[in-house]
Write an enzyme that holds these catalytic residues in place. Structure first.
Site, PDB file in Angstrom:
ATOM      1  N   THR A 192      39.467  42.579 -67.811  1.00  0.00           N
ATOM      2  CA  THR A 192      39.645  43.498 -66.676  1.00  0.00           C
ATOM      3  C   THR A 192      41.012  44.185 -66.688  1.00  0.00           C
ATOM      4  OG1 THR A 192      38.243  42.025 -65.395  1.00  0.00           O
ATOM      5  CG2 THR A 192      39.593  43.573 -64.139  1.00  0.00           C
ATOM      6  N   THR A 480      31.660  38.166 -57.533  1.00  0.00           N
ATOM      7  CA  THR A 480      32.288  39.325 -58.181  1.00  0.00           C
ATOM      8  C   THR A 480      32.618  39.080 -59.649  1.00  0.00           C
ATOM      9  OG1 THR A 480      33.228  39.985 -56.067  1.00  0.00           O
ATOM     10  CG2 THR A 480      34.276  40.879 -58.025  1.00  0.00           C
ATOM     11  N   GLU A 482      32.632  37.464 -63.498  1.00  0.00           N
ATOM     12  CA  GLU A 482      31.519  37.312 -64.453  1.00  0.00           C
ATOM     13  C   GLU A 482      30.422  38.331 -64.170  1.00  0.00           C
ATOM     14  OE1 GLU A 482      31.297  35.394 -67.142  1.00  0.00           O
ATOM     15  OE2 GLU A 482      33.276  34.549 -66.785  1.00  0.00           O
ATOM     16  N   ASP A 484      29.987  41.797 -61.299  1.00  0.00           N
ATOM     17  CA  ASP A 484      29.748  42.030 -59.875  1.00  0.00           C
ATOM     18  C   ASP A 484      28.231  41.973 -59.600  1.00  0.00           C
ATOM     19  OD1 ASP A 484      30.581  43.484 -57.206  1.00  0.00           O
ATOM     20  OD2 ASP A 484      28.878  44.590 -58.037  1.00  0.00           O
TER      21      ASP A 484
HETATM   22  C1  LIG Z   1      40.028  35.363 -58.837  1.00  0.00           C
HETATM   23  C2  LIG Z   1      39.623  36.287 -59.923  1.00  0.00           C
HETATM   24  C3  LIG Z   1      39.617  35.846 -61.230  1.00  0.00           C
HETATM   25  C4  LIG Z   1      39.302  36.715 -62.267  1.00  0.00           C
HETATM   26  N1  LIG Z   1      39.419  36.291 -63.553  1.00  0.00           N
HETATM   27  C5  LIG Z   1      39.303  37.181 -64.563  1.00  0.00           C
HETATM   28  C6  LIG Z   1      39.610  36.814 -65.899  1.00  0.00           C
HETATM   29  O1  LIG Z   1      39.994  35.671 -66.179  1.00  0.00           O
HETATM   30  N2  LIG Z   1      39.484  37.748 -66.856  1.00  0.00           N
HETATM   31  C7  LIG Z   1      39.069  39.030 -66.587  1.00  0.00           C
HETATM   32  O2  LIG Z   1      38.960  39.824 -67.511  1.00  0.00           O
HETATM   33  N3  LIG Z   1      38.758  39.406 -65.321  1.00  0.00           N
HETATM   34  C8  LIG Z   1      38.880  38.526 -64.304  1.00  0.00           C
HETATM   35  N4  LIG Z   1      38.604  38.912 -63.012  1.00  0.00           N
HETATM   36  C9  LIG Z   1      38.158  40.263 -62.742  1.00  0.00           C
HETATM   37  C10 LIG Z   1      36.691  40.333 -62.380  1.00  0.00           C
HETATM   38  O3  LIG Z   1      35.904  40.037 -63.484  1.00  0.00           O
HETATM   39  C11 LIG Z   1      36.424  41.728 -61.814  1.00  0.00           C
HETATM   40  O4  LIG Z   1      37.065  41.781 -60.557  1.00  0.00           O
HETATM   41  C12 LIG Z   1      34.945  42.008 -61.689  1.00  0.00           C
HETATM   42  O5  LIG Z   1      34.380  42.209 -62.957  1.00  0.00           O
HETATM   43  C13 LIG Z   1      34.652  43.240 -60.812  1.00  0.00           C
HETATM   44  O6  LIG Z   1      35.359  44.329 -61.229  1.00  0.00           O
HETATM   45  P1  LIG Z   1      36.252  45.154 -60.184  1.00  0.00           P
HETATM   46  O7  LIG Z   1      37.150  44.216 -59.476  1.00  0.00           O
HETATM   47  O8  LIG Z   1      36.881  46.243 -60.948  1.00  0.00           O
HETATM   48  O9  LIG Z   1      35.241  45.732 -59.157  1.00  0.00           O
HETATM   49  P2  LIG Z   1      34.630  47.204 -59.135  1.00  0.00           P
HETATM   50  O10 LIG Z   1      33.772  47.396 -60.323  1.00  0.00           O
HETATM   51  O11 LIG Z   1      35.680  48.191 -58.890  1.00  0.00           O
HETATM   52  O12 LIG Z   1      33.719  47.073 -57.850  1.00  0.00           O
HETATM   53  C14 LIG Z   1      34.148  47.434 -56.531  1.00  0.00           C
HETATM   54  C15 LIG Z   1      32.904  47.632 -55.660  1.00  0.00           C
HETATM   55  O13 LIG Z   1      32.163  48.724 -56.183  1.00  0.00           O
HETATM   56  C16 LIG Z   1      30.820  48.363 -56.397  1.00  0.00           C
HETATM   57  N5  LIG Z   1      30.330  49.006 -57.623  1.00  0.00           N
HETATM   58  C17 LIG Z   1      30.963  49.131 -58.814  1.00  0.00           C
HETATM   59  N6  LIG Z   1      30.173  49.738 -59.706  1.00  0.00           N
HETATM   60  C18 LIG Z   1      29.004  49.989 -59.080  1.00  0.00           C
HETATM   61  C19 LIG Z   1      27.767  50.575 -59.473  1.00  0.00           C
HETATM   62  N7  LIG Z   1      27.547  50.994 -60.713  1.00  0.00           N
HETATM   63  N8  LIG Z   1      26.780  50.654 -58.579  1.00  0.00           N
HETATM   64  C20 LIG Z   1      26.964  50.226 -57.319  1.00  0.00           C
HETATM   65  N9  LIG Z   1      28.102  49.659 -56.883  1.00  0.00           N
HETATM   66  C21 LIG Z   1      29.110  49.535 -57.743  1.00  0.00           C
HETATM   67  C22 LIG Z   1      30.822  46.849 -56.574  1.00  0.00           C
HETATM   68  O14 LIG Z   1      29.589  46.304 -56.144  1.00  0.00           O
HETATM   69  C23 LIG Z   1      31.978  46.419 -55.684  1.00  0.00           C
HETATM   70  O15 LIG Z   1      31.512  46.189 -54.383  1.00  0.00           O
HETATM   71  C24 LIG Z   1      38.909  38.036 -61.966  1.00  0.00           C
HETATM   72  C25 LIG Z   1      38.883  38.476 -60.645  1.00  0.00           C
HETATM   73  C26 LIG Z   1      39.268  37.634 -59.641  1.00  0.00           C
HETATM   74  C27 LIG Z   1      39.319  38.177 -58.243  1.00  0.00           C
END
Ligand SMILES: Cc1cc2nc3c(=O)[nH]c(=O)nc-3n(C[C@H](O)[C@H](O)[C@H](O)COP(=O)(O)OP(=O)(O)OC[C@H]3O[C@@H](n4cnc5c(N)ncnc54)[C@H](O)[C@@H]3O)c2cc1C
Length: 724
Positions: A192, A480, A482, A484
């Site tokens: 990410t 969220t 692994e 969303d």
């Molecule tokens: C505590 C924690 C630990 C984590 N650990 C890791 C890690 O070790 N390594 C790593 O790489 N990542 C890690 N992550 C990141 C995590 O994998 C991402 O947060 C997750 O994949 C979601 O991506 P985002 O946060 O960019 O959400 P976004 O993709 O920006 O989503 C935001 C909102 O938009 C909506 N949305 C997005 N796309 C669409 C679509 N196509 N259609 C409809 N709705 C949509 C989603 O449903 C969500 O409600 C971690 C996150 C947290 C909070």
């Protein structure tokens, strides 16, 4: 009085006779009234007495029932879990206290993991490679000790270790396997970025090959590309698998750099001896989170960090010494799909552990509801709050769902283990869709349920020591990370529509979707005005009715989608018509509509329907597995209890979606009412064995921990905790 069990009110007779007579109808309606758990006003006193009596009651031979159920639920790796529980029981220094600073929690969590590996001798990466089912069992048990520990273990082994063994080749295994397994090499999974989480293909970090030095140069081109949320990065990690665009200089058109798409690279981030952050790397702490504070999430920026060419995890694509790219897969998209496909184990683990969290929450809420007595009939003892119909309505379908999810995730783990041994493409596709769907569906359900459990425990549910705050906050992010949930469900819907298209073209359906072939047949004969009115208990509790109801529901929804995709004005609610329209033209309609809105616009227009479609499909998979598990249960009494629980799961789900069934006349008003009444009645029946069902989860007090959820002396333990 407690509602009597309905005797034979079979729908079978009706099917033989076709239309029922008004007299028969009245008779059946009358019999359904007998099902109603809320007795008429003049019977209230008598009924309440029975309820009061039932409060402290255990069914006859309850302990045996619980033991037999536990034996049936117990996985192959229960012994491994018990060893872990015993280990933690003997080490109070490793138990997570209720109050803890972020720094202390991170340190404790790392100590817990190190102790598991070095003192208890657990080798998670070896387990994952040899027997994934045992690995997931260990992960669930670790999560029972502290969800942060389960996640920390997942970061180290499913993500960092998993990426090395699944995306790398022998040279990587040889070099890193032991160090990862024995925790000499704590590591991260850095996918990410600040600007992109779900849309992995849009990541911007680059890995540019330098043919002069035979190295890759890892670079963060802008702030949006800073790796964010990376578990293990803030404090403990020494390596990271970094996902970056592989750039080959001079190999694009006209001598431009060629972008070969997202690849994974092993990047050392801290010195193995001194633990200092390595040159060119900047690490900052993502800070205090609303949960999971035992895991140290950090943000990473790379400034021209050089790594050897060998650090490319090269299973799906490689770069030779002279800078030539080779891959067994022809396109960037195929390589990307293969790369992400290998990471599916993380989702399997999350789905599996989410069921573990649900079981803990339900156990605390049900034990407390049995213990807690409030109000009662005049001059009578107070009754257990679980004897209130409203409380049964809150908790019993949730208890039934825990069982349903248990069987579904055990099957998922088995399929995943099988998949790792074969290269069967159908199975790989199945596991991919099932893991996405179950992860999304179960984690969303668990997240909502924890709040209901908290509320069901009244004020005492709000005490931190009683766990709901930590369970809710630690588990919340399961929805969220692994993948969303909303994004994952779209993958399920996409695959469902793809299968339909293939079927229209005369193709075959892959294993997971086989039921669609049957349900197409079912759909052609439904809604049937006669069966739509059947309301007998035998009929409603017939697995065939339940499965048909679950399985046709996606078809209704797809039909609705078809209709949205057309400007059709002459549609009539004839089942044959709807189905034939669906079967022959869904692909064409999607295509037609995408001509005006484009494929993306058409998809977005129908997104809510698609999500409902995906959920419906997953529910039908869960129910099918539950029904199969009931049937395969060797002990008759246990089977009867499981059948009761399964019926409640099925009918409660149908009732919650009753609007869909009513809209298309799959269920007539009288049948809808009968389903509602029977659901309440089954909740009552399940309440009578609630204690046995909870005990069968076999969760030791060490895992439950909440004083109000203890197996005995709950109030005494609670008052003692407060200092009395
Ligand atoms: C505590 C924690 C630990 C984590 N650990 C890791 C890690 O070790 N390594 C790593 O790489 N990542 C890690 N992550 C990141 C995590 O994998 C991402 O947060 C997750 O994949 C979601 O991506 P985002 O946060 O960019 O959400 P976004 O993709 O920006 O989503 C935001 C909102 O938009 C909506 N949305 C997005 N796309 C669409 C679509 N196509 N259609 C409809 N709705 C949509 C989603 O449903 C969500 O409600 C971690 C996150 C947290 C909070």
């Amino acid at each position: 009085m407690a509602p009597p069990p309905a005797s034979s009110r079979s729908g079978a007779g009706e099917s033989l006779s076709g239309e029922e007579s008004p007299a028969m109808r009245r008779l059946r309606r009358l019999s359904l009234h007998l099902l109603q758990p809320s007795p008429p006003a003049d019977q209230v006193a008598e009924s309440s007495l029975a309820l009061a009596a039932c409060a402290g009651r255990r069914v006859e031979g309850g302990a045996d029932v619980a033991a037999a159920l536990a034996a049936y639920l117990r996985g192959r790796h229960r012994a491994a879990q018990m060893r872990l529980f015993d280990f933690f029981r003997a080490r109070p220094d490793l138990q997570t206290p209720v109050e803890l600073t972020t720094a202390a929690h991170r340190e404790l969590c790392f100590r817990q993991l190190r102790a598991l590996v070095r003192d208890a001798g657990v080798r998670p990466l070896t387990l994952m490679a040899n027997d994934p089912a045992e690995y997931f069992a260990v992960m669930e048990a670790a999560g029972g000790a502290d969800i942060s520990l389960g996640v920390k273990l997942g970061v180290q082994y499913s993500l960092w270790g998993g990426s090395v063994i699944n995306l790398g080749t022998k040279k990587h295994r040889d070099k890193y396997f032991d160090g990862i397994d024995n925790l000499d090499y704590p590591g991260c999974f850095a996918m990410t970025e600040l600007h992109h989480g779900s849309n992995v293909q849009a990541l911007q970090t680059t890995a540019t090959f330098d043919p002069v030095t035979d190295e890759f140069i890892i670079n963060t081109p802008n702030d949006g590309a800073i790796k964010w949320w990376i578990g293990n990065a803030a404090v403990h990690g020494k390596f990271a698998t970094v996902f970056a665009r592989l750039i080959l200089p001079l190999q694009g058109k006209g001598g431009e750099p060629a972008d070969m798409g997202i690849h994974a690279f092993i990047v050392p981030i801290r010195d193995l001896e001194t633990h200092d952050v390595l040159p060119g790397i900047e690490i900052n702490d993502c800070g205090h989170k609303i949960g999971l504070n035992g895991v140290d999430n950090g943000a990473l920026r790379f400034r021209s960090v050089r790594i050897p060419r060998d650090n490319l995890l090269n299973r799906f694509g490689d770069v030779s010494r002279d800078g030539k790219y080779t891959s067994s897969l022809p396109t960037i998209n195929k390589r990307f799909a293969a790369t992400l496909g290998e990471l599916v184990g993380g989702r399997v683990g999350i789905a599996y552990c989410s069921v573990g969290v649900l079981k803990v929450a339900v156990t605390i809420a049900v034990r407390y509801a049995l213990l807690r007595h409030q109000f009662g009939p005049p001059k009578q003892p107070e009754i257990s709050v679980l004897d209130y119909q409203s409380h049964q309505h809150k908790l019993m379908p949730m208890l039934a769902s825990s069982y349903a999810f248990h069987f579904a995730t055990v099957q998922l783990v088995d399929k995943y283990s099988e998949m790792k041994k074969t290269s069967d493409e159908d199975l790989i596709a199945d596991v991919h869709v099932l893991s996405s769907g179950l992860k999304a569906y179960i984690t969303s359900y668990t997240a909502k349920s924890i709040s209901i459990c908290r509320e069901a425990c009244g004020g005492h549910g709000y005490a931190a020591v009683n766990r709901f705050g930590a369970l809710r906050n630690d588990h919340d992010i399961f929805q969220t990370f692994e993948g969303d949930n909303t994004v994952l469900l779209q993958q399920v819907a996409g695959d469902l529509l793809k299968q339909y298209q293939e079927k229209f073209k005369g193709g075959t359906l892959s294993v997971t979707w086989n039921y669609l072939r049957d349900s197409m047949g079912t759909y052609l004969s439904q809604p049937n005005p006669v069966t739509a009115r059947w309301e007998g208990e035998d009929h409603l509790r017939d697995p065939k009715f339940q499965l048909d109801a679950f399985r046709v529901s996606p078809l209704f929804i797809v039909t609705e989608i078809c209709l949205m995709f057309t400007s059709c004005t002459d549609w009539k609610p004839s089942p044959q018509y709807r189905t034939s329209r669906l079967l022959h033209s869904v692909a064409a309609r999607l295509q037609k509509h995408s001509k005006t809105l484009g494929g993306f616009g058409a998809w977005n227009r129908c997104l809510n329907h698609l999500l409902t479609l995906a959920e419906s499909h997953i529910e039908s998979v869960i129910l099918a597995k539950f029904i199969e598990s009931v049937k395969s249960c060797p002990d008759e009494r246990t089977r009867e209890v499981l059948k009761l629980v399964c019926d409640l799961y099925a009918l409660d789900r149908i009732w919650k979606d009753i609007g869909t069934y009513r809209n298309v006349d799959y269920v007539a008003p009288n049948k809808a009412k009968a389903i509602h009444k029977l659901t309440d009645y089954l909740s009552y029946q399940v309440r009578l064995v609630a204690q046995e069902l909870i005990d069968a989860f076999d969760l030791p007090d060490l895992i439950i921990r909440a004083p109000i959820g203890m197996q005995s002396e709950a109030y005494a333990q609670y008052t003692q905790y407060v200092g009395f």
